[in-house]
Design an enzyme around this catalytic site. Structure first.
Site, PDB file in Angstrom:
ATOM      1  CG  ASP A  38       7.698  -1.211   0.371  1.00  0.00           C
ATOM      2  OD1 ASP A  38       8.140  -2.027   1.184  1.00  0.00           O
ATOM      3  OD2 ASP A  38       6.486  -1.077   0.114  1.00  0.00           O
ATOM      4  CE1 TYR A  66       3.090   5.254   3.351  1.00  0.00           C
ATOM      5  CE2 TYR A  66       1.099   5.088   4.676  1.00  0.00           C
ATOM      6  CZ  TYR A  66       2.432   4.773   4.463  1.00  0.00           C
ATOM      7  OH  TYR A  66       3.095   3.973   5.360  1.00  0.00           O
ATOM      8  CG  ASP A  80       6.317  -1.715  -6.203  1.00  0.00           C
ATOM      9  OD1 ASP A  80       6.904  -2.426  -7.046  1.00  0.00           O
ATOM     10  OD2 ASP A  80       6.626  -1.728  -4.997  1.00  0.00           O
ATOM     11  NE  ARG A 175       4.271  -2.328  -1.618  1.00  0.00           N
ATOM     12  CZ  ARG A 175       4.884  -3.480  -1.356  1.00  0.00           C
ATOM     13  NH1 ARG A 175       5.193  -4.310  -2.336  1.00  0.00           N
ATOM     14  NH2 ARG A 175       5.199  -3.803  -0.115  1.00  0.00           N
TER      15      ARG A 175
END
Length: 280
Positions: A38, A66, A80, A175
């Site tokens: 993203d 991550y 986010d 997310r």
């Protein structure tokens, strides 16, 4: 130019825009990447030029690792910092409770992909529909799915921010995981930071060129010096799998001095999955 390497995408740029910068930097026309990030996210992006773009299909995509920071109280349509609606005040939590909740997400986790994602809905990416206000269509079409959480490491809690490192399967959405963690803690939340550290064991090391023979997860058959088989495979001719003693439905790399091919055996026939890939 034929090349495969791991680049580091900066924050707040699309993966496609970053790829365009790399194409100009290296002076190439044909390029691609594996595992879109993203715009909000940064980190490891596997990039290939030339004929090495054919290899994406064969690379190991899991685990993906991550590092993320969850902002408790952040209300965002995209989960986010990009589509923030408001920031709500959240009472501080006990660090022990935070750690306990994080560990509860190990294993299979059911989730629904975010509206603002690259998930395809009737040929269109979900984030395009979300920007156009097609919330009802997204609600009907975005189906619940499962991601595997292999490990989840607590890094820090400085209220209202929780930092963690997570190892997940292909297709996971951090997310969505962040929103689920916040919900279990009794509030809403969104990510204020997301970095992909590695994908399938590959991590950023200064855009150094990777050897495809080392990163592809297949058995290798070294036929260097075998001119007869070199001509046969170079020309894509059919031959019986017994010649190379290969097993049914297993992929192999056949290596020559200047190129390699990926083959498999099915119903006593050799299939060419990728042929004449140059060795640099």
């Amino acid at each position: 130019m034929d090349r495969i390497f791991v680049a580091k995408k900066p924050l707040f740029i699309t993966s496609n825009s970053f790829l365009s910068k790399l194409k100009r930097k290296y002076g190439v026309k044909k390029a691609g990447f594996s595992g879109i990030l993203d715009p909000f996210a940064c980190g490891a992006l596997i990039v290939a030029f030339g004929q090495y773009t054919k290899l994406f299909h064969f690379l190991e995509k899991s685990p993906k690792v991550y590092k993320a920071t969850l902002w408790l109280g952040l209300e965002s349509d995209s989960l986010d910092l990009e589509n923030v609606r408001s920031v709500q005040e959240v009472a501080p939590l006990e660090p022990g409770k935070v750690k306990e909740v994080l560990q509860s997400f190990l294993g299979a986790v059911r989730f629904t992909p975010p509206n603002f994602s690259a998930k395809k809905i009737n040929g269109k990416k979900a984030y395009v529909l979300a920007r156009n206000g097609a919330v009802e269509e997204l609600y009907k079409e975005l189906k619940e799915q499962t991601m595997q959480i292999f490990s989840l490491e607590f890094l820090n809690y400085a209220h209202p921010f929780i930092s963690f490192r997570v190892s997940v399967s292909e297709g996971a959405y951090i997310r969505s995981l962040g929103a689920l963690i916040a919900k279990k803690l009794g509030c809403i939340g969104g990510l204020s930071f997301l970095e992909r550290e590695s994908e399938g064991g590959l991590r950023f090391e200064g855009e150094k060129m990777l050897n495809p023979l080392e990163i592809l997860p297949f058995c290798k058959i070294d036929l260097r010096g075998n001119s007869k088989m070199r001509t046969c495979i170079r020309d894509g001719k059919k031959f019986h799998p017994k010649i190379l003693k290969i097993s049914e439905n297993t992929k192999y790399i056949v290596q020559f001095e200047d190129f390699f091919s990926i083959i498999s055996s099915n119903n006593e026939k050799v299939q060419y999955l990728a042929n004449r890939i140059p060795l640099c």
